[in-house]
Enzyme design. Structure first.
Site: not given
Ligand code: NAD
Length: 488
Positions: A15, A87, A178-179, A236, A241, A337
């Site tokens: 969800t 879970v 790791d996109h 992060d 990445h 950022k």
């Protein structure tokens, strides 16, 4: 590539935001392209008491605008089943086992199971334990688990997490996502380096002056501030990445283009990453935090952040990968950022010719630029003669922008789409191996510890919104006589 995969995908966190924004659209693309046809089903699990019917509506909403005919979406969504599931409750796994078994038979899936853990890592251990103890893993097909980031917050916690997962899944069945590794131009790094003799022969410390990697975001922390306060840009972005991209840029040629050989080459590169002492961290790493500016809130003014927060929203660093070929080549990386623009870009700056015979002309460095985001493109900056009388130089660019038509653009797989198919087909090279994570955490831990001792005595905030970070980031390169090639 093989089509009509047989797979039962079980999503924990069905969800959640990730499932709705990324996973369902990616699975739908695989369906539209024929990689998934009749022999697949998806079980979404989460705590909410949804019905199958309601779940299918949610899935259809998440693919809104991606189909022309309603019946395609309805047929696709009919493969989705929902199970309300806590879970930590063993009984719920018994129900899940029965549902998985019946769907396996109904869709003739032959026991292939892909478990997608799209929820907080603190639950990974109990989920993996139950998958094994409640026999939700099959004997007849594959059992693979995809895990999301963050994979730990330091080497010790990552090791603990890995130990928990590996009680149920051997390393070859663990797909740590790791996109960035699913992005076209990141995958193109290996193609460029090992498919072209001009780059292959020059990709070393004899010819490369320095390499620069920028992952900049224009957005602030948005609704992720709660998590971000405990993570920061180093954990992060750099640990995963950025270091994955650095590994691809610095690894030696793999023996062959197979999972094992590619991963071994990356592991070897990361093992050669110089680990810094606190004093070296001060010399080689810069941290920043955005302050208010250009009508935008500073980090400390965002909801869920402390008013004296020392969380870094920007990191720049100079890395050294001491392999025979790359020793001595500074790898400058930065991420942040609220920077001026959203982009992922790599610049490989080549050394100048050893002897400038054109004494009166200033020759520039040749630079190979790989634009990963927002638009994929390549550019090679060269010195060349100006057309006309005399012998003057100009800087020219050989540009390759892929100029995709709207149809081609629509056909480009999203990172998650590529990676989910990779996992179904057992291709692991675009996922991080545990040994890669061990090296990257070791490197990052040394920086974190030095910063926690405040070796750099930094004061936050130290950069404006919509800038390219603190001045110290430019100074880091200037010390070596270099500058950021990407300065929009
Ligand atoms: P989310 O909070 O939106 O979703 C969490 C899901 O876990 C929900 O479905 C919730 O019902 C379920 N859940 C929580 N506790 C449960 C329990 N005890 N039993 C069963 N289900 C429970 O989170 P998300 O944004 O979808 O992120 C999921 C994971 O993916 C996280 O590890 C996150 O770090 C990672 N991730 C998310 C994104 C993203 O874009 N959202 C990007 C990168 C990584």
């Amino acid at each position: 590539m093989k089509k009509n995969e047989k797979a039962l995908v079980i999503i924990f966190g069905g969800t959640g935001d990730l499932a709705q924004r990324k996973l369902y659209p990616s699975i739908f693309q695989l369906y539209k392209k024929g990689y998934l046809k009749e022999n697949f089903a998806v079980i979404g699990t989460a705590r909410r008491p949804w019905t199958d019917e309601y779940y299918r509506e949610v899935v259809k909403d998440s693919i809104d605008g991606m189909y022309d005919e309603q019946n395609v979406a309805t047929e696709f969504a009919s493969h989705f089943y929902y199970q309300s599931h806590n879970v930590t409750d063993t009984n719920h796994y018994k129900t899940l086992q029965a549902l998985a078994q019946s769907l396996d038979e109904k869709y003739q899936i032959e026991g292939n199971r892909l478990f997608y853990l799209a929820m907080s890592p603190r639950f990974f251990g109990t989920i993996c334990d139950h998958l094994k103890s409640q026999q939700i893993m099959t004997e007849t097909g594959y059992n693979r688990v995809i895990v999301e980031k963050p994979f730990g917050r330091d080497l010790a916690s990552a090791t603990e997490l890995n130990d928990e997962i590996s009680k149920s899944f051997p390393e070859e069945d663990v797909f740590r996502i790791d996109h960035y590794l699913g992005k076209e131009m990141v995958q193109n790094i290996a193609a460029l380096r090992f498919g072209n003799s001009i780059f292959n022969s020059m990709w070393n410390n004899r010819y490369i002056s320095n390499i620069q990697v920028t992952l900049s975001e224009a957005l602030g922390v948005e609704e992720r501030a709660g998590y971000y306060e405990t993570a920061g840009a180093l954990r992060d972005m750099i640990q995963n990445h950025v270091l994955q991209i650095v590994a691809l840029l610095t690894m030696s040629a793999p023996v062959s283009f197979t999972d094992t050989d590619i991963r071994n080459a990356k592991i070897n590169a990361l093992k050669c990453l110089k680990i810094y002492s606190p004093e070296e961290v001060k010399e080689n790493f810069v941290r920043g935090q955005y302050g208010p500016g250009n009508g935008l809130l500073g980090y400390r003014e965002e909801a869920q952040t402390a008013e004296d927060s020392m969380t870094e929203t920007f990191v720049a660093g100079k890395l050294m990968v001491n392999t025979m070929d790359m020793a001595g080549v500074p790898i400058y990386v930065r991420t942040g950022k609220r920077m001026k623009t959203k982009a992922t870009r790599i610049d490989v700056v080549f050394k100048q010719v050893p002897n400038n015979v054109f004494e009166d002309s200033d020759l520039r460095h040749d630079v190979l630029t790989i634009n990963v985001d927002p638009e994929p493109s390549l550019s090679l900056q060269l010195n060349s003669k100006t057309i006309g009388q005399g012998f003057d130089f100009d800087t020219h660019h050989l540009n390759l922008d892929y100029k995709l038509s709207p149809e081609q653009r629509a056909a480009v797989p999203e990172a998650y789409e590529k990676l989910i198919l990779d996992a179904m087909q057992g291709r692991a090279s675009n996922f991080a191996h545990w040994k890669e994570l061990q090296c990257s955490w070791k490197f990052v831990d040394a920086i974190r510890q030095a910063w926690d001792q405040n070796v750099d005595q930094v004061a936050f905030p130290n950069y404006d919104c919509a800038s390219m970070g603190p001045k110290a980031s430019d100074d880091l390169l200037a010390k070596d006589g270099n500058h950021w090639e990407f300065n929009c």
